[in-house]
Motif scaffolding. Structure first.
Motif, PDB file in Angstrom:
ATOM      1  N   THR A   1     -63.738 -43.946 -55.888  1.00 53.00           N
ATOM      2  CA  THR A   1     -62.428 -44.554 -56.144  1.00 53.00           C
ATOM      3  C   THR A   1     -62.826 -45.699 -57.108  1.00 53.00           C
ATOM      4  OG1 THR A   1     -63.103 -46.442 -54.333  1.00 53.00           O
ATOM      5  CG2 THR A   1     -61.664 -45.056 -53.156  1.00 53.00           C
TER       6      THR A   1
ATOM      7  N   SER B   1     -61.615 -49.125 -50.203  1.00 53.47           N
ATOM      8  CA  SER B   1     -60.957 -48.233 -50.473  1.00 53.47           C
ATOM      9  C   SER B   1     -61.479 -46.588 -50.339  1.00 53.47           C
ATOM     10  CB  SER B   1     -60.055 -48.009 -52.039  1.00 53.47           C
ATOM     11  OG  SER B   1     -60.880 -48.149 -53.281  1.00 53.47           O
TER      12      SER B   1
ATOM     13  N   PRO C   1     -67.621 -46.296 -55.009  1.00 55.00           N
ATOM     14  CA  PRO C   1     -66.193 -46.688 -55.567  1.00 55.00           C
ATOM     15  C   PRO C   1     -67.272 -46.940 -57.350  1.00 55.00           C
ATOM     16  CG  PRO C   1     -67.898 -48.650 -55.116  1.00 55.00           C
ATOM     17  CD  PRO C   1     -68.463 -47.800 -54.580  1.00 55.00           C
TER      18      PRO C   1
ATOM     19  N   GLY D   1     -59.645 -47.098 -62.785  1.00 55.22           N
ATOM     20  CA  GLY D   1     -59.085 -46.829 -63.996  1.00 55.22           C
ATOM     21  C   GLY D   1     -59.398 -45.098 -64.089  1.00 55.22           C
TER      22      GLY D   1
ATOM     23  N   THR E   1     -67.358 -49.877 -50.179  1.00 53.39           N
ATOM     24  CA  THR E   1     -67.972 -51.311 -50.752  1.00 53.39           C
ATOM     25  C   THR E   1     -67.947 -52.594 -49.861  1.00 53.39           C
ATOM     26  OG1 THR E   1     -66.106 -52.756 -50.936  1.00 53.39           O
ATOM     27  CG2 THR E   1     -66.652 -50.959 -52.468  1.00 53.39           C
TER      28      THR E   1
HETATM   29  C1  LIG Z   1     -68.719 -55.280 -60.472  1.00 56.64           C
HETATM   30  C2  LIG Z   1     -67.510 -54.080 -60.406  1.00 56.64           C
HETATM   31  C3  LIG Z   1     -67.212 -53.156 -61.398  1.00 56.64           C
HETATM   32  C4  LIG Z   1     -66.619 -52.696 -61.966  1.00 56.64           C
HETATM   33  N1  LIG Z   1     -65.887 -51.336 -62.829  1.00 56.64           N
HETATM   34  C5  LIG Z   1     -65.198 -50.749 -62.986  1.00 56.64           C
HETATM   35  C6  LIG Z   1     -65.451 -49.563 -63.957  1.00 56.64           C
HETATM   36  O1  LIG Z   1     -66.316 -49.524 -65.104  1.00 56.64           O
HETATM   37  N2  LIG Z   1     -64.146 -48.962 -63.816  1.00 56.64           N
HETATM   38  C7  LIG Z   1     -63.089 -49.038 -63.181  1.00 56.64           C
HETATM   39  O2  LIG Z   1     -62.094 -48.124 -62.865  1.00 56.64           O
HETATM   40  N3  LIG Z   1     -63.820 -50.273 -62.213  1.00 56.64           N
HETATM   41  C8  LIG Z   1     -63.929 -50.629 -61.805  1.00 56.64           C
HETATM   42  N4  LIG Z   1     -64.159 -51.622 -60.764  1.00 56.64           N
HETATM   43  C9  LIG Z   1     -62.564 -51.276 -60.491  1.00 56.64           C
HETATM   44  C10 LIG Z   1     -63.126 -50.523 -58.261  1.00 56.64           C
HETATM   45  O3  LIG Z   1     -63.725 -49.685 -59.175  1.00 56.64           O
HETATM   46  C11 LIG Z   1     -62.299 -51.071 -57.882  1.00 56.64           C
HETATM   47  O4  LIG Z   1     -62.123 -52.118 -57.301  1.00 56.64           O
HETATM   48  C12 LIG Z   1     -62.543 -49.368 -56.827  1.00 56.64           C
HETATM   49  O5  LIG Z   1     -61.783 -48.884 -55.904  1.00 56.64           O
HETATM   50  C13 LIG Z   1     -63.137 -50.035 -55.605  1.00 56.64           C
HETATM   51  O6  LIG Z   1     -62.104 -51.118 -54.798  1.00 56.64           O
HETATM   52  P1  LIG Z   1     -61.963 -50.829 -52.907  1.00 56.64           P
HETATM   53  O7  LIG Z   1     -63.082 -52.715 -52.885  1.00 56.64           O
HETATM   54  O8  LIG Z   1     -61.172 -50.598 -52.771  1.00 56.64           O
HETATM   55  O9  LIG Z   1     -63.530 -49.649 -52.489  1.00 56.64           O
HETATM   56  C14 LIG Z   1     -65.302 -52.497 -61.084  1.00 56.64           C
HETATM   57  C15 LIG Z   1     -65.176 -53.218 -59.639  1.00 56.64           C
HETATM   58  C16 LIG Z   1     -66.354 -54.052 -59.259  1.00 56.64           C
HETATM   59  C17 LIG Z   1     -66.321 -55.391 -58.418  1.00 56.64           C
END
Ligand SMILES: Cc1cc2nc3c(=O)[nH]c(=O)nc-3n(C[C@H](O)[C@H](O)[C@H](O)COP(=O)(O)O)c2cc1C
Length: 186
Positions: free
Chosen positions: A118, A18, A80, A121, A12
Motif C-alpha cells: 500500500t 491499510s 507500505p 502513489g 504499520t
Molecule cells: C515514512 C513514510 C514514507 C513514505 N514514503 C512513501 C513513498 O515513497 N511513496 C508513496 O507513494 N507513499 C509513501 N508514503 C505513504 C504510505 O506508503 C501510505 O500512507 C501507505 O498507504 C501506508 O499507510 P497505512 O498506514 O494505511 O498502511 C510514506 C509514508 C511514510 C509514513
C-alpha cells in the motif's frame, strides 16, 4: 492433507493500517477456500525487538512469530511503500526469519507467498512490490504471479469501518488467495 495454514504479516503501527487490512483480506479469502489462518499485524510486528544477528536470545513474541512461519503452508506479506521501499517494521520481521536458515525446510522453501503493498502513489507501489519479490526469491519462496499494489490515495479502497470495498482490489485479493491455496495444497 489437513487444512493448510496460511500465515500473514504486515502493516504499520497505525491501528487499522491499510497494509494490515490488505493482509487480513487475503487471509479471509484463503479461509473461505478452506485455510486456517494467522495474522501478525502492525502491533505484533512492533513488539519484535530490532533484529541483531549476534544475539541468539529470543523473546516470546519472536519465538511465536518464527514458529508460526515455520509451520505455515503459505504466507501473505503486506508492506507500505516507505521512501520507495519496504518499511523497517516489516523488514525487521523478515530479518528475524533468518532463524529458519538451518531448518529442514530452509526459509520459505516451496512456500507460496502473496504480496500486497500500500502506498500513497503508484510508483512506490510498483518498486516496493518488486523489492518484496526479490526478498521472497532470496528466501526461496514462490511469490504468487499476482502481487497487489494499492494506491490508498487514488483508490480509497476501505470504507469507514475498514471493509475492503473496491471491487477491482477485492477481485485481486480473491485471485491471490486462490493462487496461494493452489500451491499450499500441493
Ligand atoms: C515514512 C513514510 C514514507 C513514505 N514514503 C512513501 C513513498 O515513497 N511513496 C508513496 O507513494 N507513499 C509513501 N508514503 C505513504 C504510505 O506508503 C501510505 O500512507 C501507505 O498507504 C501506508 O499507510 P497505512 O498506514 O494505511 O498502511 C510514506 C509514508 C511514510 C509514513
Amino acid at each position: 492433507m489437513s487444512r493448510p495454514l496460511i500465515v500473514g504479516f504486515g502493516g504499520t503501527t497505525r491501528p487499522g493500517s491499510s497494509g494490515e487490512r490488505m493482509v487480513a483480506a487475503v487471509l479471509s479469502a484463503a479461509r473461505a477456500l478452506g485455510a486456517e489462518t494467522r495474522l501478525f499485524g502492525g502491533a505484533d510486528l512492533a513488539a519484535l525487538p530490532h533484529f541483531a544477528p549476534e544475539n541468539r536470545q529470543r523473546t516470546v513474541e519472536q519465538r511465536e512469530f518464527v514458529d508460526a512461519v515455520r509451520a505455515a503452508n503459505g504466507l501473505v506479506i503486506g508492506s507500505p511503500g516507505y521512501h520507495g521501499g519496504v518499511s523497517g517494521l516489516v523488514k525487521n520481521a523478515i530479518d528475524l526469519l533468518e532463524d529458519l536458515r538451518d531448518d529442514d525446510r530452509v526459509y520459505f522453501d516451496g512456500l507460496p507467498v502473496g504480496l500486497a503493498v500500500t502506498a500513497a502513489g503508484w510508483q512506490a507501489g510498483g518498486v516496493t512490490l518488486t523489492a518484496l519479490r526479490g526478498i521472497v526469491h532470496a528466501m526461496r519462496g514462490w511469490p504468487t504471479p499476482l502481487g497487489i499494489a494499492v494506491n490508498t490515495v487514488a483508490q480509497k479502497p476501505f470504507d469507514a469501518e475498514g471493509h475492503l470495498v473496491d471491487a477491482g482490489i477485492l477481485e485481486q485479493v480473491q485471485v491471490q488467495a486462490q493462487q496461494i491455496m493452489l500451491l499450499a495444497d500441493l
